[in-house]
Design a protein around this motif. Structure first.
Motif, mmCIF file in Angstrom:
data_model
loop_
_atom_site.group_PDB
_atom_site.id
_atom_site.type_symbol
_atom_site.label_atom_id
_atom_site.label_comp_id
_atom_site.label_asym_id
_atom_site.label_seq_id
_atom_site.Cartn_x
_atom_site.Cartn_y
_atom_site.Cartn_z
ATOM 1 N N ARG A 64 -8.494 -4.691 1.326
ATOM 2 C CA ARG A 64 -6.975 -5.103 0.994
ATOM 3 C C ARG A 64 -6.576 -4.433 0.084
ATOM 4 O O ARG A 64 -5.421 -4.280 -0.144
ATOM 5 C CB ARG A 64 -7.136 -6.467 1.049
ATOM 6 N N HIS A 65 -7.258 -4.446 -1.167
ATOM 7 C CA HIS A 65 -6.939 -3.986 -2.492
ATOM 8 C C HIS A 65 -7.039 -2.296 -2.724
ATOM 9 O O HIS A 65 -6.361 -1.928 -3.784
ATOM 10 C CB HIS A 65 -7.457 -4.757 -3.445
ATOM 11 N N HIS A 66 -7.785 -1.650 -1.838
ATOM 12 C CA HIS A 66 -8.062 -0.148 -2.128
ATOM 13 C C HIS A 66 -7.532 0.670 -1.219
ATOM 14 O O HIS A 66 -7.448 1.765 -1.217
ATOM 15 C CB HIS A 66 -9.426 0.105 -2.405
ATOM 16 N N ASN A 67 -6.555 -0.064 -0.121
ATOM 17 C CA ASN A 67 -5.856 0.649 0.711
ATOM 18 C C ASN A 67 -4.574 0.192 0.784
ATOM 19 O O ASN A 67 -4.244 -0.483 1.927
ATOM 20 C CB ASN A 67 -6.618 0.362 2.154
ATOM 21 N N ARG A 68 -3.832 -0.034 -0.066
ATOM 22 C CA ARG A 68 -2.631 -0.573 -0.128
ATOM 23 C C ARG A 68 -1.560 0.300 0.475
ATOM 24 O O ARG A 68 -1.572 1.612 0.381
ATOM 25 C CB ARG A 68 -1.754 -0.755 -1.593
ATOM 26 N N LEU A 69 -0.878 -0.400 1.664
ATOM 27 C CA LEU A 69 0.208 0.282 2.486
ATOM 28 C C LEU A 69 1.512 -0.179 1.981
ATOM 29 O O LEU A 69 1.863 -1.220 2.007
ATOM 30 C CB LEU A 69 -0.142 0.068 3.988
ATOM 31 N N SER A 70 2.260 1.047 1.622
ATOM 32 C CA SER A 70 3.678 0.645 1.464
ATOM 33 C C SER A 70 4.556 -0.088 2.431
ATOM 34 O O SER A 70 4.583 0.521 3.615
ATOM 35 C CB SER A 70 4.342 1.982 1.016
ATOM 36 N N GLY A 71 4.985 -1.192 2.048
ATOM 37 C CA GLY A 71 5.960 -2.181 2.781
ATOM 38 C C GLY A 71 5.165 -3.044 3.677
ATOM 39 O O GLY A 71 5.636 -3.594 4.621
ATOM 40 N N HIS A 131 -1.360 -4.536 12.685
ATOM 41 C CA HIS A 131 -2.284 -4.978 11.697
ATOM 42 C C HIS A 131 -3.517 -4.112 11.463
ATOM 43 O O HIS A 131 -4.169 -3.555 12.597
ATOM 44 C CB HIS A 131 -2.941 -6.391 12.494
ATOM 45 N N THR A 132 -3.736 -3.607 10.326
ATOM 46 C CA THR A 132 -4.987 -2.881 10.067
ATOM 47 C C THR A 132 -5.198 -2.598 8.413
ATOM 48 O O THR A 132 -4.412 -3.099 7.745
ATOM 49 C CB THR A 132 -4.404 -1.337 10.325
ATOM 50 N N ILE A 153 2.727 5.324 8.568
ATOM 51 C CA ILE A 153 2.058 5.042 7.385
ATOM 52 C C ILE A 153 1.635 6.313 6.824
ATOM 53 O O ILE A 153 1.259 7.270 7.301
ATOM 54 C CB ILE A 153 0.734 4.387 7.634
ATOM 55 N N ASN A 154 1.848 6.224 5.316
ATOM 56 C CA ASN A 154 1.506 7.165 4.507
ATOM 57 C C ASN A 154 -0.158 6.938 4.191
ATOM 58 O O ASN A 154 -0.496 5.646 3.880
ATOM 59 C CB ASN A 154 2.286 7.330 3.393
ATOM 60 N N THR A 155 -0.765 8.013 4.292
ATOM 61 C CA THR A 155 -2.392 7.778 4.180
ATOM 62 C C THR A 155 -2.979 8.129 2.825
ATOM 63 O O THR A 155 -4.023 8.044 2.492
ATOM 64 C CB THR A 155 -3.192 8.723 5.390
#
Length: 537
Positions: free
Chosen positions: A20-27, A159-160, A177-179
């Protein structure tokens, strides 16, 4: 109001805190938020309510993506709904029955499956201030206010990586999604779809799909060659150029501003070639098996490394190493560039094959007047390379677009690769003829236009008469010349014994043969097209 966590509704497992905390997705939002089960009921797999969640059958959700994605680029997901037979979405977003498709004896005469327009006319779409109002998402956030919202009667929840994104849509919806902050590797995307049901929502479909984020440039090399019969077996012909076309998978155009280099090694001891173009031609001059290798390098924007604390040390910097796939280069504006690489290898087999085919001569065959119908044409064909095992022709209209007749025959030719192909043409006019010679590994093609003259009913008779008159004149001429030569030979040569007479008889016969040969145009064996016996196919 009953609440549950998003991760409890959308996934069977609770994602780790690291994910959750190391793959932050904008928005996107954390799936630890609450889910409103009153407006969006939760049905587990196997629940009997799934059977009745849609009129006329089940709705299928199809999830696709443009994976794999180079880290730092965007990846796009699309969900498309497939409705039961005879159902479709109209311009207003309602679900209707298709005309002339359903059986009216089995279905209602109503043209609507779901008339959401009528449902929403009495609803207050502008007053969505609390979670009990139907115009909110599962986490209680109100629907967006913009034109055309009433036509969007499906809610999609993506959801991912322990995060979710919710949006309105019609029969399809997409998200990008920006990777840049995503972990390299294979991940799972799950989507749950709800439909509007008056003042609540009902789940209609769930779908999931794997996607890949990679730190290597996704590339593929398309290899093609003239006369190659099978483009997918990586077997090619000697002495003909092979075209290598590099395809970089970059749907979000992340590499558009990057400098890309291509390093080619064809595996036949011709050396390493470096170019800036994605297409290269190469000809193998020997039979055998070769290992083809390609490396693609691109310099892309990337984060600069943090400054090293303390005084500099003699240890090596961030400089490139022979085994490292990642290199950082600082540019004048203070940002950095990362060298990303892509690799492709293939084992190529080189064999002999048919290199070229040519039509050297065409001859119209005169058909007897008693056999009207098709016109026959003989085509003298030569080729280079190996001998073919099959000849095929396609006869079509003059534009070579509309095929009229196709025919294939096995052939057995000698080392000179010379054969005669006989084909029938239906009536006068101009035809396009495609001719191919093939063997197990190669297929050579050539085309030509064939003109069939109009048949005059009287022309065969006149031609036959002309042939008879010419033959009669030729016979008379041969007799006269023979008598003159014989008379001269008899006048000046003395009479000898029997052996001499036999010799003189043979000499006279030889002389007559030479005269005939002169009259008939000489020895036809001197024609290079007739050196060997040709079998007509």
């Amino acid at each position: 109001m009953n609440n549950a966590g998003f991760y409890e509704v959308l996934s069977d497992e609770k994602p780790s805190a690291y994910m959750r905390h190391h793959n932050r997705l904008s928005g996107w939002s954390s799936d630890e938020n609450d889910w409103n089960e009153k407006l969006y009921p939760v049905w587990k797999r196997g629940d009997s309510r799934w059977k009745n969640c849609w009129k006329g059958g089940r709705v299928q959700a199809v999830l696709t993506s443009d994976s794999p994605a180079l880290v730092g680029s965007n990846i796009t997901f699309m969900v498309n709904l497939v409705f039961p037979r005879c159902q479709k979405e109209d311009a207003d977003g309602n679900i209707v029955y298709e005309k002339n498709c359903r059986n009216d004896t089995d279905l209602s005469s109503d043209s609507y499956v779901y008339n959401w327009t009528a449902w929403t006319e009495d609803d207050d779409w502008g007053n969505a201030t609390n979670q009990s109002h139907p115009n909110v998402f599962p986490d209680g956030r109100p629907f967006p206010h913009h034109h055309g919202r009433k036509k969007w009667n499906f809610v999609y929840v993506f959801h991912t990586l322990g995060q979710y994104f919710q949006k309105l849509g019609r029969c399809s919806a997409g998200v990008s999604i920006n990777t840049a902050n995503m972990t390299v590797g294979t991940q799972l995307m799950e989507v749950t779809v709800y439909r509007r049901h008056q003042r609540a929502f009902v789940p209609i479909a769930k779908v999931q799909d794997l996607y890949v984020v990679t730190d290597q440039i996704p590339i593929f090399v398309n290899m093609s060659q003239k006369n190659d019969r099978n483009v997918s077996d990586e077997t090619f012909l000697r002495d003909l150029p092979i075209v290598f076309n590099v395809l970089i998978h970059d749907p979000s155009h992340f590499l558009n501003t990057s400098a890309v280099k291509y390093k080619w090694n064809f595996g036949d001891n011709t050396g390493l070639f470096v170019s800036n173009t994605h297409i290269s031609n190469h000809t193998y001059e020997l039979n055998g098996t070769f290992s083809f290798n390609l490396t693609v390098q691109a310099s892309v924007p990337g984060p600069c490394p943090p400054p090293s604390p303390g005084p500099p040390t003699p240890t090596p910097t961030l400089g490139p190493t022979s085994n490292s796939p990642l290199e950082l280069n600082e540019v004048p504006d203070g940002s950095c560039q990362i060298n990303r690489y892509g690799y492709f290898t293939a084992v190529i087999t080189i064999v002999e094959g048919i290199l070229e085919v040519n039509i050297m001569q065409m001859t119209n065959i005169l058909m007897p007047q008693s056999q009207p119908g098709n016109s026959l044409v003989d085509l003298v064909v030569t080729c280079q390379g190996t001998n073919p095992t099959e000849v095929c022709t396609i006869i079509s209209d003059p534009t070579c677009q509309l095929a009229q007749n196709s025919l294939c025959n096995p052939v057995d030719v000698d080392n000179d690769c010379l054969l005669t192909v006989r084909r029938a043409f239906n009536g006068s006019g101009t035809y396009c003829l495609n001719l191919t010679l093939s063997d197990a590994t190669s297929l050579a093609l050539t085309s030509t236009l064939v003109s069939i003259p109009h048949k005059d009913p009287a022309s065969p008779l006149r031609m036959a008469n002309g042939v008879l008159i010419s033959v009669g004149c030729l016979v008379i001429f041969v007799i006269v010349v023979t008598l003159l030569v014989y008379k001269k030979y008899k006048e000046y040569k003395p009479i000898e014994s029997s052996p001499g007479k036999m010799a003189k008889g043979k000499g006279l016969n030889a002389l007559v043969s030479r005269v005939k040969a002169t009259i008939s145009g000489g020895n036809q064996e001197k024609d290079p097209l007739l050196k060997s016996q040709q079998r007509i196919v």
